[in-house]
Design a protein around this motif. Structure first.
Motif, PDB file in Angstrom:
ATOM      1  N   PRO A  89      29.023  59.374  27.843  1.00 23.00           N
ATOM      2  CA  PRO A  89      29.100  58.265  28.811  1.00 23.00           C
ATOM      3  C   PRO A  89      28.124  57.137  28.469  1.00 23.00           C
ATOM      4  N   ILE A  90      28.479  55.946  28.892  1.00 21.28           N
ATOM      5  CA  ILE A  90      27.584  54.804  28.693  1.00 21.28           C
ATOM      6  C   ILE A  90      27.254  54.184  30.046  1.00 21.28           C
ATOM      7  N   THR A  91      26.188  53.391  30.060  1.00 22.16           N
ATOM      8  CA  THR A  91      25.830  52.627  31.261  1.00 22.16           C
ATOM      9  C   THR A  91      26.468  51.254  31.128  1.00 22.16           C
ATOM     10  N   THR A  92      27.278  50.899  32.129  1.00 20.82           N
ATOM     11  CA  THR A  92      27.931  49.593  32.080  1.00 20.82           C
ATOM     12  C   THR A  92      27.065  48.596  32.831  1.00 20.82           C
ATOM     13  N   PRO A  93      26.539  47.560  32.132  1.00 25.83           N
ATOM     14  CA  PRO A  93      25.730  46.561  32.860  1.00 25.83           C
ATOM     15  C   PRO A  93      26.574  45.882  33.937  1.00 25.83           C
ATOM     16  N   LEU A 101      34.052  49.095  28.376  1.00 22.31           N
ATOM     17  CA  LEU A 101      34.310  49.632  27.035  1.00 22.31           C
ATOM     18  C   LEU A 101      35.463  50.638  27.063  1.00 22.31           C
ATOM     19  N   ASN A 102      35.524  51.403  28.154  1.00 20.46           N
ATOM     20  CA  ASN A 102      36.599  52.400  28.259  1.00 20.46           C
ATOM     21  C   ASN A 102      37.969  51.741  28.255  1.00 20.46           C
ATOM     22  N   VAL A 103      38.108  50.698  29.089  1.00 18.82           N
ATOM     23  CA  VAL A 103      39.403  50.026  29.185  1.00 18.82           C
ATOM     24  C   VAL A 103      39.750  49.386  27.845  1.00 18.82           C
ATOM     25  N   ILE A 280      34.118  63.307  32.369  1.00 15.48           N
ATOM     26  CA  ILE A 280      34.618  62.315  33.324  1.00 15.48           C
ATOM     27  C   ILE A 280      33.485  61.608  34.062  1.00 15.48           C
ATOM     28  N   HIS A 281      32.277  62.184  34.008  1.00 10.70           N
ATOM     29  CA  HIS A 281      31.177  61.568  34.754  1.00 10.70           C
ATOM     30  C   HIS A 281      30.540  60.431  33.954  1.00 10.70           C
ATOM     31  N   GLY A 282      29.603  59.732  34.589  1.00  9.32           N
ATOM     32  CA  GLY A 282      28.920  58.611  33.948  1.00  9.32           C
ATOM     33  C   GLY A 282      27.612  59.041  33.293  1.00  9.32           C
ATOM     34  N   SER A 283      26.746  58.057  33.068  1.00 10.51           N
ATOM     35  CA  SER A 283      25.539  58.288  32.262  1.00 10.51           C
ATOM     36  C   SER A 283      24.351  58.801  33.081  1.00 10.51           C
ATOM     37  N   ALA A 284      24.539  58.976  34.398  1.00 12.47           N
ATOM     38  CA  ALA A 284      23.512  59.531  35.291  1.00 12.47           C
ATOM     39  C   ALA A 284      22.099  59.110  34.886  1.00 12.47           C
ATOM     40  N   PRO A 285      21.793  57.796  34.913  1.00 15.48           N
ATOM     41  CA  PRO A 285      20.514  57.319  34.357  1.00 15.48           C
ATOM     42  C   PRO A 285      19.287  58.002  34.947  1.00 15.48           C
ATOM     43  N   ARG A 286      19.359  58.399  36.242  1.00 13.23           N
ATOM     44  CA  ARG A 286      18.167  58.996  36.856  1.00 13.23           C
ATOM     45  C   ARG A 286      17.833  60.372  36.283  1.00 13.23           C
ATOM     46  N   ARG A 287      18.841  61.005  35.672  1.00  8.93           N
ATOM     47  CA  ARG A 287      18.582  62.324  35.072  1.00  8.93           C
ATOM     48  C   ARG A 287      18.180  62.224  33.602  1.00  8.93           C
ATOM     49  N   ALA A 288      18.278  61.010  33.045  1.00  5.69           N
ATOM     50  CA  ALA A 288      18.089  60.850  31.591  1.00  5.69           C
ATOM     51  C   ALA A 288      16.713  61.324  31.148  1.00  5.69           C
ATOM     52  N   ALA A 293      20.612  67.651  32.703  1.00  7.96           N
ATOM     53  CA  ALA A 293      22.045  67.353  32.868  1.00  7.96           C
ATOM     54  C   ALA A 293      22.897  68.532  32.418  1.00  7.96           C
ATOM     55  N   ASN A 294      24.040  68.650  33.034  1.00  5.56           N
ATOM     56  CA  ASN A 294      25.011  69.680  32.661  1.00  5.56           C
ATOM     57  C   ASN A 294      25.881  69.141  31.520  1.00  5.56           C
ATOM     58  N   PRO A 295      25.878  69.782  30.367  1.00  6.50           N
ATOM     59  CA  PRO A 295      26.692  69.274  29.253  1.00  6.50           C
ATOM     60  C   PRO A 295      28.148  69.727  29.313  1.00  6.50           C
TER      61      PRO A 295
HETATM   62  P1  NAD Z   1      27.475  59.274  37.336  1.00  3.98           P
HETATM   63  O1  NAD Z   1      28.664  60.127  37.051  1.00  3.98           O
HETATM   64  O2  NAD Z   1      26.640  58.893  36.173  1.00  3.98           O
HETATM   65  O3  NAD Z   1      26.538  60.023  38.392  1.00  3.98           O
HETATM   66  C1  NAD Z   1      27.008  60.406  39.690  1.00  3.98           C
HETATM   67  C2  NAD Z   1      26.173  61.585  40.200  1.00  3.98           C
HETATM   68  O4  NAD Z   1      26.516  62.757  39.452  1.00  3.98           O
HETATM   69  C3  NAD Z   1      24.665  61.409  40.021  1.00  3.98           C
HETATM   70  O5  NAD Z   1      24.032  62.031  41.114  1.00  3.98           O
HETATM   71  C4  NAD Z   1      24.362  62.153  38.751  1.00  3.98           C
HETATM   72  O6  NAD Z   1      23.029  62.655  38.697  1.00  3.98           O
HETATM   73  C5  NAD Z   1      25.367  63.292  38.800  1.00  3.98           C
HETATM   74  N1  NAD Z   1      25.792  63.705  37.462  1.00  3.98           N
HETATM   75  C6  NAD Z   1      26.671  63.055  36.638  1.00  3.98           C
HETATM   76  N2  NAD Z   1      26.819  63.723  35.502  1.00  3.98           N
HETATM   77  C7  NAD Z   1      26.041  64.800  35.588  1.00  3.98           C
HETATM   78  C8  NAD Z   1      25.773  65.867  34.703  1.00  3.98           C
HETATM   79  N3  NAD Z   1      26.340  65.954  33.500  1.00  3.98           N
HETATM   80  N4  NAD Z   1      24.882  66.822  35.102  1.00  3.98           N
HETATM   81  C9  NAD Z   1      24.318  66.756  36.305  1.00  3.98           C
HETATM   82  N5  NAD Z   1      24.525  65.785  37.185  1.00  3.98           N
HETATM   83  C10 NAD Z   1      25.378  64.809  36.828  1.00  3.98           C
HETATM   84  O7  NAD Z   1      28.005  57.992  38.108  1.00  3.98           O
HETATM   85  P2  NAD Z   1      27.269  56.628  38.493  1.00  3.98           P
HETATM   86  O8  NAD Z   1      25.866  56.923  38.941  1.00  3.98           O
HETATM   87  O9  NAD Z   1      28.194  55.948  39.425  1.00  3.98           O
HETATM   88  O10 NAD Z   1      27.236  55.781  37.167  1.00  3.98           O
HETATM   89  C11 NAD Z   1      26.124  55.690  36.284  1.00  3.98           C
HETATM   90  C12 NAD Z   1      26.514  54.811  35.102  1.00  3.98           C
HETATM   91  O11 NAD Z   1      27.553  55.455  34.351  1.00  3.98           O
HETATM   92  C13 NAD Z   1      27.067  53.446  35.502  1.00  3.98           C
HETATM   93  O12 NAD Z   1      26.550  52.469  34.630  1.00  3.98           O
HETATM   94  C14 NAD Z   1      28.564  53.589  35.307  1.00  3.98           C
HETATM   95  O13 NAD Z   1      29.170  52.350  35.009  1.00  3.98           O
HETATM   96  C15 NAD Z   1      28.612  54.522  34.120  1.00  3.98           C
HETATM   97  N6  NAD Z   1      29.859  55.297  33.971  1.00  3.98           N
HETATM   98  C16 NAD Z   1      30.288  55.495  32.701  1.00  3.98           C
HETATM   99  C17 NAD Z   1      31.412  56.263  32.468  1.00  3.98           C
HETATM  100  C18 NAD Z   1      31.847  56.470  31.060  1.00  3.98           C
HETATM  101  O14 NAD Z   1      31.177  56.049  30.143  1.00  3.98           O
HETATM  102  N7  NAD Z   1      32.964  57.133  30.839  1.00  3.98           N
HETATM  103  C19 NAD Z   1      32.112  56.846  33.538  1.00  3.98           C
HETATM  104  C20 NAD Z   1      31.633  56.642  34.854  1.00  3.98           C
HETATM  105  C21 NAD Z   1      30.488  55.866  35.049  1.00  3.98           C
END
Ligand code: NAD
Length: 502
Positions: A89-93, A101-103, A280-288, A293-295
């Motif tokens: 996953p990436i962080t979308t500014p 980038l996905n689209v 399917i999830h995003g980059s979860a910046p707070r967990r970085a 994180a769960n892989p």
């Molecule tokens: P997120 O999926 O990153 O996080 C949502 C919640 O789920 C958070 O509480 C996070 O800690 C938790 N979480 C997500 N993945 C986890 C994991 N592997 N293990 C444990 N906990 C996990 O969604 P968000 O916070 O809305 O988005 C963060 C960034 O990610 C944004 O910049 C968004 O645009 C981007 N994003 C990218 C993609 C992609 O690259 N495919 C998809 C979705 C969101």
């Protein structure tokens, strides 16, 4: 970009003694991306995946260099070469004209099918739906996601919903092929064709046509609203579900959440030449950087990739070791529960636990078996042109005079039509509701009017010159034309919607 790099270091390749390594492109992404990608690649290497990895950089750092696409032109070369993309996953500014980038990747690489398996792992991951095992197959390129939007009047903006027959045929056939390939029994289609009779109607029609070629599979169609309610209430009654882009975007997240955690699901984006795999999830910046994180989501994406590139033996080995790890209660933070889990681990230790179980099968959860072939994709088919007759035109106006009384506008347009040969005003609608003739005073009118002109001879064709004359006369009457839509008969069938009440 490094050529042929792996988690183990540059210029090595993940390989075993059978088969040549398959070139793939890997991006480690942002936030938790690098940690979960590292864990995933270590598991794949230990399982003997035969991969030659090219790494590219995407996301935050690329956007920060002023590249609004988030990917450098040179990276496309790698993707075009390998045609297989494992993406963290990436962080979308936010804002700043930045493109998703996905689209972009989906469209540039023609990835028309988004496949998201959503299975419950009860009782090890708590869920209200312990028996659910549904695969959402979402059309990935069309629908409102064509991104064609316009403001037309002060009050009205529009988004074009484009659905094509080749687009429907490819996704629907993919869903049936996927079901066959994966031993599934039923394919369900969701549309809203009671309202959108042409666009969603086409999707449903193609589903019925192509479904008839698969007598061994059960088929059903639900209107998406009640279908979505049913999916949320009893997901265990669904098997493979195929739908247009917007409904699929929403409902694939709903289905993943119902399994108990969005952190577990992976997805594939498949085209006839290229494919992309991700969590399917995003980059979860707070967990970085916290090793928490769960892989598993990215690992599930990688498992789908292994099947796609013909390494189902490795996919099966990895998936079964992962299931064993989950049922042994070795859990990351997000799914750890006192009583169910036995050990709370970080990202690295979770990967180690999966590696330690490679070659083992789950005891309580059902083990997976994969055949050694990817789901067949089909290229778009072209049909001969239909007989097409122009039988009228909808002229859209921006008009906010005379208290927006439709009778006033109607009278002016009747005078316009009277000055032309063989043309009459059939009706005026506002937001799709007929307001002239015989409209209701209760109907709320915006400043956006659709005025339908047809031949005075019932249902007779008109010429394009007549359309130009209508536009010229409307303009001369000091009314503001904002767009036109032609009314056609295709092979003798009227192919446009009627105004509500027309
Ligand atoms: P997120 O999926 O990153 O996080 C949502 C919640 O789920 C958070 O509480 C996070 O800690 C938790 N979480 C997500 N993945 C986890 C994991 N592997 N293990 C444990 N906990 C996990 O969604 P968000 O916070 O809305 O988005 C963060 C960034 O990610 C944004 O910049 C968004 O645009 C981007 N994003 C990218 C993609 C992609 O690259 N495919 C998809 C979705 C969101």
């Amino acid at each position: 970009m490094n050529s042929a790099t792996t988690a183990a270091g540059p210029s090595s390749s993940l390989s075993t003694n059978h088969g040549l390594p398959v070139p793939i492109t890997v991006a480690r992404g942002d936030g938790i991306g690098p940690e979960i990608m590292d864990a995933t690649l270590r598991i794949l290497a230990a399982a003997g995946a035969r991969l030659a990895i090219e790494e590219i950089e995407i996301g935050e750092k690329v956007y920060a260099r002023g590249n609004t696409a988030g990917i450098d032109p040179a990276s496309w070369d790698s993707l075009r070469r390998t045609k297989v993309f494992l993406k963290a996953p990436i962080t979308t500014p936010q804002g700043g004209g930045v493109k998703s980038l996905n689209v972009t990747t989906r469209k540039a690489m023609g990835l028309y099918a988004n496949v998201r398996p959503c299975a419950a792992y009860a009782p090890f991951v708590p869920t209200r739906h312990p028996k659910m095992n549904v695969v959402i197959i979402r059309e990935n390129e069309e629908d409102t996601y064509a991104g064609i939007e316009h403001q037309q009047t002060d009050e009205v903006v529009q988004c074009l919903k484009l659905i094509s027959r080749p687009g429907c045929e490819r996704i629907v056939r993919y869903a049936f092929e996927y079901a066959l390939q994966n031993g599934r029994k039923k394919v369900t289609c969701f549309t809203k064709d009671n309202i959108m009779k042409l666009t969603d109607g086409l999707f449903h029609k193609v589903f019925d046509e192509i479904g008839a070629e698969y007598p061994q599979l059960e088929k059903e169609h639900w209107i998406v609203d009640i279908g979505a309610a049913k999916l949320a209430d009893s997901p265990e009654e669904f098997d493979v579900v195929v739908m247009p882009n917007l409904y699929g975007d929403i409902l694939s997240d709903v289905a993943a959440q119902l399994t108990g955690s969005v952190g577990l699901a992976g997805s594939s984006n498949i085209g006839s030449q290229c494919a992309m795999f991700e969590a399917i999830h995003g980059s979860a910046p707070r967990r970085a950087g916290k090793d928490s994180a769960n892989p598993s989501g990215l690992l599930h994406g990688a498992i789908l990739m292994l099947i796609h590139i013909g390494q189902s033996d490795i996919a099966e080995k990895v998936h079964n070791a992962w299931l064993r790890t989950i049922e042994d209660g070795v859990h990351t933070d997000d799914i750890y529960r006192e009583g169910t889990s036995s050990k709370r681990v970080g990202t690295r230790a979770f990967a180690d636990a999966v590696i330690a179980r490679l070659g083992q099968a789950p005891v309580k959860l059902a083990a997976v078996r994969y055949q050694n072939t990817a789901t067949r994709t089909s290229s778009a088919t072209r049909r001969p042109r239909a007989t097409k007759e122009l039988i009228g035109v909808d002229v859209f106006l921006h008009w906010d005079e005379a208290d927006r009384d439709p009778r006033q506008l109607g009278a002016r347009l009747e005078r316009v039509a009277a000055g032309l040969n063989d043309v009459r005003l059939k009706m005026i609608s506002n937001r799709g509701v007929k307001v002239y003739p015989d409209g209701f005073p209760e109907t709320f009118c915006t400043d956006h009017w659709r005025c339908r002109f047809v031949s005075t001879t019932a249902e007779a064709p008109i010429s394009f010159d007549t359309v130009l004359q209508i536009l010229g006369a409307v303009h001369a009457a000091k009314l503001e034309v904002i767009k036109t839509e032609h009314l056609y008969r295709f092979n003798g069938v009227k192919s446009y919607s009627l105004g509500q009440g027309e």
